[in-house]
Design an enzyme around this catalytic site. Sequence first.
Site, PDB file in Angstrom:
ATOM      1  N   LYS A   1       1.035  11.500   5.756  1.00  0.00           N
ATOM      2  CA  LYS A   1       1.364  10.357   6.634  1.00  0.00           C
ATOM      3  C   LYS A   1       1.878   9.173   5.804  1.00  0.00           C
ATOM      4  CE  LYS A   1      -1.796   7.520   7.016  1.00  0.00           C
ATOM      5  NZ  LYS A   1      -2.994   6.693   7.123  1.00  0.00           N
TER       6      LYS A   1
ATOM      7  N   LYS B   1       0.830  -1.216   0.000  1.00  0.00           N
ATOM      8  CA  LYS B   1       0.000   0.000   0.000  1.00  0.00           C
ATOM      9  C   LYS B   1       0.867   1.269   0.000  1.00  0.00           C
ATOM     10  CE  LYS B   1      -3.284   3.025   0.999  1.00  0.00           C
ATOM     11  NZ  LYS B   1      -4.101   3.614  -0.060  1.00  0.00           N
TER      12      LYS B   1
END
Length: 307
Positions: A250, A181
Amino acid sequence: MEKLSSKIPFMTKQIGFIGLGRMGTPMAARLIDAGYPLIVYDVRKECVEALVAKGARAAVSPAAVASSVDTVLLSLPDPPIVRRVALGADGVIAGSKVRTMIDLSTTGATAAREIAAALAANGITAVDSPVSGGVAGAVKGTLAVMVACPKALYAELEPMLKHIGRVFFIGERPGMGQTMKLANNLLSATATAATAEAIVFGVKSGLDPAVMCDVINAGSGRNTASQDKFPNQVLTRQFNQGFATGLMYKDVRLCLEEAQALGVPMTVSTGVRALWARANEELGAGSDMTAIVQLLERATGVEVKSK
Ligand code: NAD
């Protein structure tokens, strides 16, 4: 309903869902529509109420969810929150019934491994299963779902996860789905930042951004920002892709931290991280990620919009 429930594998008959935000709510709604009885929790009452109205049952804490069901899904913002919800005093780990915790959030492999080890010591198997495809993909059930868990467990979970998207088995080691991811989102973050620079460059010299997108999408510069984010969110000045700048920052940060730990040089991505850091600071963590173009607009005095 009775007929539908009897087709559902035992392991995933009852499901808990914690974190009912932009992604969690549509994913949970799809599971309800598929016939799974859901027990849900979020710190925001309004999100819980919306799903209760669709047939879910509300719980008072992550531990309460995990005391009612054997399988709990999470869709939470970042690693510290996932850690707290999974391992805190009132967390999933304190549940009496839970056997499997599936984390759909993006946390990075390091956090996924730590959480998996702590849960395993309590007889709970952690599955990392981050997703890609945005809010639109969550609504349509077309997300890319990147699963890491023991293979036998994957076979049990796949029929349920298919309701939220296309399911990929990445590997058995905790964190492998997270690594996949982060690699994906590094590309998405890079494409968005680079497309902002390319389009502002053209607009500053007098080109039409709509024509630019058409040409890029017919040519070799094509990417998800030029195909979707710019035409639909930037040129229309909607800035409502549904993914917060803070979350994208993030993801890029986590990817670079993990790359550094692995000794992988990330020259291009270091610049990309710097731009996302500025976007996070100047536009705010809650701004939509497509607003990153505004940094360049401010610096150049142009606006990227449809004529
Ligand atoms: P969001 O901020 O919209 O939703 C997060 C939800 O978690 C909120 O409803 C919030 O109230 C809840 N929450 C926060 N702390 C909590 C706690 N302690 N206990 C219970 N609930 C709590 O975020 P999102 O956009 O839905 O993203 C969720 C995750 O999915 C993130 O990890 C993100 O990186 C990832 N993701 C997002 C997208 C996207 O397009 N938005 C796409 C792919 C992956």
